[in-house]
Design an enzyme around this catalytic site. Structure first.
Site, mmCIF file in Angstrom:
data_model
loop_
_atom_site.group_PDB
_atom_site.id
_atom_site.type_symbol
_atom_site.label_atom_id
_atom_site.label_comp_id
_atom_site.label_asym_id
_atom_site.label_seq_id
_atom_site.Cartn_x
_atom_site.Cartn_y
_atom_site.Cartn_z
ATOM 1 N N SER A 183 19.589 19.101 36.082
ATOM 2 C CA SER A 183 20.013 20.200 36.945
ATOM 3 C C SER A 183 21.425 20.620 36.595
ATOM 4 O O SER A 183 22.233 19.818 36.096
ATOM 5 C CB SER A 183 19.956 19.760 38.414
ATOM 6 N N TYR A 195 23.212 13.430 44.450
ATOM 7 C CA TYR A 195 22.260 14.193 43.636
ATOM 8 C C TYR A 195 22.898 14.597 42.307
ATOM 9 O O TYR A 195 22.292 14.448 41.235
ATOM 10 C CB TYR A 195 21.794 15.427 44.404
#
Length: 308
Positions: A183, A195
């Site tokens: 990501s 994350y």
């Protein structure tokens, strides 16, 4: 050498570097994908997609089916997997499907049994797609122990463990492909610190594994795809030039296969966003990302309020 001359050399070197990077990415975009190499005529090859019940994962299942692969659908909910299997079977009647139930967020040693579920199938492609953040837009101290554990397990631990147990299968059935979904958060985004960290791990792990299989002479391609904003069930945003839908994102990622790099943006619009982050001063980038995350948080709260 004068200071002005030194700056000229630095500027020229920087320009050359980014020109080479741009040319390399453009080449990767226009060259034909090497994906057919992993499903030659008569091989009856299989792909395994983790997190396949929705979003980009289901997009990968559709695209791989379209390109002739049989598909293992992984998820944690057997009923959802069965519904997706029926949907795909109706759309692609000549493709075979099997489901694998395993909770990535609550992983145990039973992951070691996944090769038994593969059996004699010629698995040549592993798409490590499962991931996400259930507690977005919250600072680190606002997270519980379980919040942190869930995010790390879902995005990093499960990917590592399933790759560990399936690498021998992929080696045996080679040439094979491991596609790891990262990501743009790997740049380091505020309010999703865990994350972001896990996606940084995905990229570092992919580079290291790519180096390892090459050092050992194994015919296994390892490629990490860096993803930006994508419209999906969990990310209800409008599709645009910089925001593809899930299947478009999956298709673009598969087109990057064989590019010769261990890490690349799958979708061209996300690459543009990445370049803007590369060129931005760190202080400006942090402010920009904080404003973006704040805006996304407000949009999510507004959508939740409408649902309620």
């Amino acid at each position: 050498m004068s200071i002005s001359s030194a700056f000229c050399y630095v500027g020229a070197a920087t320009t050359c570097y980014w020109t080479i990077q741009l040319a390399r990415y453009l080449y990767c975009c226009i060259r034909p994908s090497s994906l057919p190499r992993y499903n030659p005529t008569g091989k009856d090859a299989w792909a395994l997609v983790t997190g396949a019940t929705g979003g980009i994962g289901f997009g990968f299942a559709e695209e791989l089916s379209e390109r002739g692969f049989n598909v293992f659908l992984h998820g944690r909910n057997r009923e959802k997997l069965s519904r997706r299997q029926e949907e795909l079977q109706a759309k692609f009647p000549n493709i075979k499907y099997k489901i694998i139930v395993s909770d990535a967020a609550d992983i145990y040693e039973d992951v070691n049994l996944i090769p038994n579920e593969i059996g004699d199938a010629k698995l040549t492609v592993l798409v490590n797609n499962v991931g996400g953040e259930t507690q977005a837009y919250r600072g680190l101290t606002e997270l519980s122990y379980q919040d942190v554990r869930t995010t790390i397990n879902t995005n990093a631990t499960f990917m590592t463990q399933i790759t560990r147990v399936l690498l021998p299968v992929l080696e045996k059935n080679g040439p094979s492909l491991i596609l790891n979904i990262s990501s743009i958060a790997a740049y380091g985004m505020p309010f999703v610190p865990v994350y972001s960290g896990t996606k940084g791990f995905v990229e570092s792990f992919s580079r290291a594994l790519d180096a390892e299989v090459k050092a050992r002479g194994q015919d296994v391609e390892v490629l990490a795809i860096r993803v930006g904003s994508v419209r999906s069930q969990s990310n209800d945003v409008d599709v645009g030039l910089l925001v593809p839908d899930s299947r478009t994102m999956a298709a673009a990622s598969l087109e990057r296969v064989g590019c010769g790099l261990p890490l690349i943006f799958g979708y061209w619009g996300h690459a543009i966003a990445g370049v803007s982050l590369d060129f931005s001063p760190r202080s400006f980038m942090i402010k920009m990302l904080a404003n973006t995350m704040d805006s996304l948080k407000k949009q999510a709260e507004e959508r939740q309020a409408k649902r309620n």
